[in-house]
Design a protein around this motif. Structure first.
Motif, mmCIF file in Angstrom:
data_model
loop_
_atom_site.group_PDB
_atom_site.id
_atom_site.type_symbol
_atom_site.label_atom_id
_atom_site.label_comp_id
_atom_site.label_asym_id
_atom_site.label_seq_id
_atom_site.Cartn_x
_atom_site.Cartn_y
_atom_site.Cartn_z
ATOM 1 N N TYR A 161 9.044 10.812 -5.472
ATOM 2 C CA TYR A 161 8.462 10.685 -4.139
ATOM 3 C C TYR A 161 9.231 11.511 -3.117
ATOM 4 C CZ TYR A 161 6.854 8.462 0.156
ATOM 5 O OH TYR A 161 6.336 8.234 1.403
ATOM 6 N N PHE A 162 10.547 11.515 -3.210
ATOM 7 C CA PHE A 162 11.367 12.273 -2.256
ATOM 8 C C PHE A 162 11.055 13.764 -2.353
ATOM 9 C CE2 PHE A 162 15.131 14.633 -1.046
ATOM 10 C CZ PHE A 162 15.497 14.039 0.151
ATOM 11 N N VAL A 163 10.968 14.276 -3.571
ATOM 12 C CA VAL A 163 10.702 15.704 -3.766
ATOM 13 C C VAL A 163 9.312 16.067 -3.240
ATOM 14 C CG1 VAL A 163 10.399 17.515 -5.500
ATOM 15 C CG2 VAL A 163 12.267 15.869 -5.731
ATOM 16 N N VAL A 164 8.323 15.210 -3.513
ATOM 17 C CA VAL A 164 6.955 15.487 -3.047
ATOM 18 C C VAL A 164 6.907 15.539 -1.526
ATOM 19 C CG1 VAL A 164 4.605 14.572 -2.945
ATOM 20 C CG2 VAL A 164 5.862 14.519 -5.094
ATOM 21 N N ARG A 165 7.571 14.598 -0.861
ATOM 22 C CA ARG A 165 7.575 14.588 0.601
ATOM 23 C C ARG A 165 8.294 15.810 1.169
ATOM 24 N NH1 ARG A 165 4.383 11.981 3.859
ATOM 25 N NH2 ARG A 165 6.037 11.754 5.396
ATOM 26 N N VAL A 166 9.405 16.207 0.549
ATOM 27 C CA VAL A 166 10.137 17.382 1.034
ATOM 28 C C VAL A 166 9.295 18.638 0.877
ATOM 29 C CG1 VAL A 166 12.132 18.852 0.592
ATOM 30 C CG2 VAL A 166 12.419 16.384 0.674
ATOM 31 N N ILE A 167 8.618 18.757 -0.269
ATOM 32 C CA ILE A 167 7.750 19.921 -0.476
ATOM 33 C C ILE A 167 6.618 19.935 0.544
ATOM 34 C CG2 ILE A 167 6.125 20.990 -2.088
ATOM 35 C CD1 ILE A 167 7.884 20.054 -4.364
ATOM 36 N N ILE B 291 12.452 15.728 11.176
ATOM 37 C CA ILE B 291 13.683 14.945 11.146
ATOM 38 C C ILE B 291 13.378 13.458 10.938
ATOM 39 C CG2 ILE B 291 15.668 14.211 12.531
ATOM 40 C CD1 ILE B 291 15.608 16.953 13.866
ATOM 41 N N GLY B 292 12.337 12.982 11.609
ATOM 42 C CA GLY B 292 11.971 11.577 11.430
ATOM 43 C C GLY B 292 11.567 11.265 10.004
ATOM 44 N N ASN B 293 10.795 12.166 9.404
ATOM 45 C CA ASN B 293 10.380 11.945 8.014
ATOM 46 C C ASN B 293 11.563 12.010 7.060
ATOM 47 O OD1 ASN B 293 7.229 11.933 7.149
ATOM 48 N ND2 ASN B 293 7.496 12.823 9.179
ATOM 49 N N MET B 294 12.439 12.982 7.279
ATOM 50 C CA MET B 294 13.607 13.098 6.413
ATOM 51 C C MET B 294 14.493 11.859 6.530
ATOM 52 S SD MET B 294 13.265 15.821 4.697
ATOM 53 C CE MET B 294 14.907 15.913 4.008
ATOM 54 N N LYS C 235 -1.406 13.473 -0.884
ATOM 55 C CA LYS C 235 -1.614 12.034 -0.766
ATOM 56 C C LYS C 235 -1.656 11.382 -2.137
ATOM 57 C CE LYS C 235 -4.776 8.643 1.292
ATOM 58 N NZ LYS C 235 -6.045 8.466 2.053
ATOM 59 N N ARG C 236 -2.269 12.065 -3.090
ATOM 60 C CA ARG C 236 -2.334 11.529 -4.448
ATOM 61 C C ARG C 236 -0.984 11.614 -5.155
ATOM 62 N NH1 ARG C 236 -6.349 14.330 -5.984
ATOM 63 N NH2 ARG C 236 -5.358 15.866 -7.334
ATOM 64 N N LEU C 237 -0.266 12.723 -4.944
ATOM 65 C CA LEU C 237 1.031 12.881 -5.591
ATOM 66 C C LEU C 237 2.057 11.884 -5.068
ATOM 67 C CD1 LEU C 237 1.392 16.784 -5.774
ATOM 68 C CD2 LEU C 237 0.703 15.206 -7.585
ATOM 69 N N GLU C 238 1.951 11.530 -3.783
ATOM 70 C CA GLU C 238 2.905 10.573 -3.210
ATOM 71 C C GLU C 238 2.768 9.198 -3.849
ATOM 72 O OE1 GLU C 238 2.130 10.630 0.924
ATOM 73 O OE2 GLU C 238 3.135 12.546 1.287
ATOM 74 N N LYS C 239 1.585 8.866 -4.376
ATOM 75 C CA LYS C 239 1.365 7.576 -5.002
ATOM 76 C C LYS C 239 1.572 7.622 -6.513
ATOM 77 C CE LYS C 239 -2.021 6.082 -1.550
ATOM 78 N NZ LYS C 239 -3.401 5.604 -1.318
ATOM 79 N N ASP C 240 1.778 8.802 -7.056
ATOM 80 C CA ASP C 240 1.917 8.956 -8.500
ATOM 81 C C ASP C 240 3.383 8.788 -8.882
ATOM 82 O OD1 ASP C 240 1.865 9.718 -11.179
ATOM 83 O OD2 ASP C 240 0.224 11.125 -10.834
ATOM 84 N N VAL D 194 16.750 7.009 4.310
ATOM 85 C CA VAL D 194 17.173 5.636 4.570
ATOM 86 C C VAL D 194 16.256 4.623 3.887
ATOM 87 C CG1 VAL D 194 17.629 3.933 6.367
ATOM 88 C CG2 VAL D 194 18.199 6.338 6.747
ATOM 89 N N HIS D 195 14.959 4.779 4.095
ATOM 90 C CA HIS D 195 14.018 3.790 3.590
ATOM 91 C C HIS D 195 13.234 4.272 2.375
ATOM 92 C CE1 HIS D 195 14.801 1.325 7.087
ATOM 93 N NE2 HIS D 195 14.588 2.371 7.859
ATOM 94 N N SER D 196 13.011 5.557 2.298
ATOM 95 C CA SER D 196 12.219 6.155 1.215
ATOM 96 C C SER D 196 10.871 5.445 1.090
ATOM 97 C CB SER D 196 12.979 6.076 -0.099
ATOM 98 O OG SER D 196 12.304 6.781 -1.113
ATOM 99 N N ALA D 197 10.223 5.314 2.239
ATOM 100 C CA ALA D 197 8.907 4.651 2.291
ATOM 101 C C ALA D 197 9.023 3.269 1.669
ATOM 102 C CB ALA D 197 7.847 5.473 1.598
ATOM 103 N N LEU D 198 9.415 2.306 2.480
ATOM 104 C CA LEU D 198 9.901 0.999 2.057
ATOM 105 C C LEU D 198 9.165 0.439 0.843
ATOM 106 C CD1 LEU D 198 11.840 -1.265 2.612
ATOM 107 C CD2 LEU D 198 10.180 -2.237 4.208
#
Length: 656
Positions: free
Chosen positions: A220-226, A319-322, A210-215, A327-331
């Motif tokens: 951000y894409f790599v953190v979410r995939v990991i 799949i939904g997250n990917m 959660k902290r890395l996603e905001k850093d 597409v949006h990469s967390a708008l």
């Protein structure tokens, strides 16, 4: 902008004209622990001005009165200290091992004979140390957004929480305690299930991601995939261990999914069974389904049904997250990063200095990080009365304590509060630039700023200001270019006041204007010599003000001691002329004849000015104020003025 000599020397008419931000300058800084709320990488000063944690921003309107620095308290660990962050990272790595080992030991009981129990004991020791350390870690109060560093409050909060109970239960070395009491090695399913309490530690992994996603330092894409990959691996490991546990405890081993392939799997190596388990779990999760390993008995088929149903949800989640990432990469994050990329390209193309580039990046990041705190999209839909009430609740005390508004009527305070705007500025950001045209002034709510004098490429820090001070008001009141640069020292919260709105409120009442000028002049007298000599004509203005006070004091003393004597007005004026020599007179001019309707001439009120030295200068000044040149000067009673020496303080003049 041209000004007459009398205008330049008088703060009264200039206050009622346009202006911008300025600083309530002081010789000493009011330090506040709020600066520590914004430190993220260490307990030292912020080194990277683009690194500001939005989770540590104080609530708007919060004035911190405690002057004690939280980091100066003994045996207190700040949650954003770099060393504590490294400790948390180490624990997250150990959590990964605990999550793997807990399920592995449950499924493969032979693992208790190896080195895994010893490793478990070492890992539990680290988490036991963390339990003790937690009693000394300050925490963020979610109601006030302030750091709480009181030992009793920290301990009470931790002891009353579920986290303390679960931390202790998940850390106790149950098998070694059992061995110490009974003398036998703790084995069996009961100990395996008790070890599953260690899965409680997985919440640390969730907090890390959660902290890395905001850093913004991490992609951000790599953190979410990991994160998605870790969830998948953990679920594959969990399912494989559960299926092997079912097969291992089935009455007829040959009637199991693995027993049909390896009859003596119980006597074989545990790593052989783990390999088969992971192979089956991955093939089933990915729906490849080779068919070489499949459920044989009823228990396995039941588990497989639930496993595959869960896989449908897990696959949809992944799949939904990917899709969302691609597409949006967390708008919101995508929008912020897009804006940052535009800034980087712009600064690179135009070859802007590194400091300017960092200031642009810091401002953009702070804009996105404070959006949730300000919630402007919510407030803009509310009626003006509600917005005004909200501002009054948050900032009224701040404005009342500002020196310029001491003694201000409640009605004007409420009007002023309804037109202010709260803002954040990151560290090392210029709020005001030297020589810029003033349009607003600011009050510092939290943080701190520096007052800087710039000469060419050199800079000199003249003063440091903290919460409660004002900046930008000198340029506004005198209607001159800002004499100083104001730069933030740390993340600072300020409230901006538009001089145009402020002028509309005070120009209708001369008494309010006098009150402001009195407060302003008293403040200017307390400035140090370095600041005074940087402000044009300030020394002459203060000298004139002192002379006027001296004359008024003498007049008061003489009025108490002299007998009442009837004299003509001309004689009285001749006596007063020497006393008023060198002291500017303030008069109110009107652009229409006396007793004439103001609205018909478009002049809704008079103009408070410093009386010039001659009648032509007075006509010139009136022409600038009202847009038309007059030829006659009259008093309220219609008497024409031929000599300026006959005028007194606060006389009303009608020029037409």
């Amino acid at each position: 902008m041209s000004m007459t000599t009398s205008e330049a020397r008088s703060p009264v008419p200039l206050l009622l004209r346009r202006g911008r931000s300025s600083t309530a300058l002081g010789t000493s800084e009011e330090r506040s622990p709020s600066s520590l709320l914004f430190r993220r990488r260490s307990s030292k000063d912020v080194g990277n001005i683009t690194s500001v944690s939005s989770s540590l921003l104080p609530a708007f309107g919060t004035v911190i009165e405690n002057e004690k620095n939280p980091s100066s308290k003994s045996f207190i660990v700040l949650p954003y200290d770099r060393r504590y962050r490294l400790w948390e990272l180490l624990l997250v790595i150990l959590v990964g091992y605990s999550a793997w080992a807990s399920l592995f030991e449950l499924a493969f009981e032979k693992a208790a004979d190896g080195a895994i129990p010893t490793i478990d004991l070492v890992v539990d020791f680290f988490f036991a140390v963390d339990i003790v350390l937690t009693f000394f870690v300050a925490y963020l109060d979610t109601s006030t957004y302030l750091i709480v560093d009181d030992h009793k409050l920290i301990a009470r909060r931790y002891l009353k929480s579920v986290a303390f109970v679960m931390d202790v239960l998940s850390t106790l070395p149950i098998q070694f305690i059992y061995k110490a009491i009974s003398g036998n090695i703790g084995r069996g399913q009961a100990f395996g299930f008790l070890n599953l309490l260690r899965l409680w530690r997985l919440r640390r992994v969730a907090e890390l991601f959660k902290r890395l996603e905001k850093d913004t330092l991490f992609n951000y894409f790599v953190v979410r995939v990991i994160k998605l990959l870790c969830v998948t691996i953990f679920w594959v490991h969990t399912a494989g261990c559960i299926l092997f546990w079912i097969a291992y405890h089935y009455p007829r081993p040959v009637d199991t999914w693995i027993g049909s392939q390896v009859e003596d799997f119980k006597e074989r190596s545990i790593w052989l069974g783990y390999t088969y388990s992971m192979y089956w779990s991955i093939v089933t999760l990915t729906t490849v389904g080779y068919g070489d390993l499949h459920a044989v008995n009823t228990r396995e088929k039941t588990f497989n049904m639930f496993y595959m149903l869960f896989n449908i949800g897990l696959a949809a989640y992944i799949i939904g997250n990917m899709t969302n990432l691609v597409v949006h990469s967390a708008l919101r994050t995508f929008t912020m990063r897009s804006a940052i990329n535009h800034i980087l390209r712009y600064t690179s193309k135009n070859k802007l200095p590194d400091m300017m580039r960092e200031q642009m990046l810091a401002h953009m990041q702070l804009k996105f990080k404070t959006a949730e705190l300000k919630q402007e999209e919510v407030l803009q839909d509310l009626p003006k009365a509600i917005r005004s009430s909200i501002n009054e609740h948050l900032f009224r005390s701040v404005i009342e304590n500002a020196y310029l508004f001491k003694g201000f009527p409640d009605g004007l305070i409420f009007q002023l509060v309804s037109h202010i705007k709260a803002e954040y500025f990151p560290p090392k950001m210029e709020i005001i630039l030297q020589n810029e045209i003033p349009t607003d002034f600011y009050i510092i709510v939290s943080g701190g700023v520096e007052i800087i004098r710039s000469k060419g490429a050199s800079e000199q820090v003249l003063a440091k200001l903290g919460p409660g001070h004002m900046v930008g008001e000198i340029g506004v009141v005198f209607n001159i270019p800002q004499p100083f640069t104001v730069r933030t020292r740390r993340l600072s919260q300020v409230i901006r006041i538009s001089h145009h709105k402020f002028k509309e409120m005070v120009q209708s009442d001369v008494d309010d204007a006098k009150m402001i000028i009195t407060n302003f002049m008293a403040y200017l007298k307390e400035l140090n010599d370095e600041l005074k000599k940087e402000i044009p004509f300030l020394r002459d203005l203060l000298s004139n003000a002192d002379a006027k006070e001296t004359v008024q004091t003498k007049e008061s003393q003489q009025s108490n001691n002299e007998e009442i004597v009837t004299v003509s007005r001309d004689e009285n004026e001749r006596k007063e002329e020497p006393k008023r020599e060198g002291v500017p007179k303030r008069v109110i001019i009107h652009g229409h004849p006396p007793n004439q309707d103001n609205n018909k001439n478009g002049d809704s009120s008079g103009r408070l000015i410093i009386l010039p030295d001659s009648l032509p200068l007075l006509f010139d000044l009136a022409e600038k104020k009202f847009g038309k040149r007059g030829s006659t000067i009259a008093m309220v009673d219609g008497a024409h003025i031929e000599q300026l020496d006959a005028l007194r303080e606060n006389d009303h003049l009608y020029i037409f």
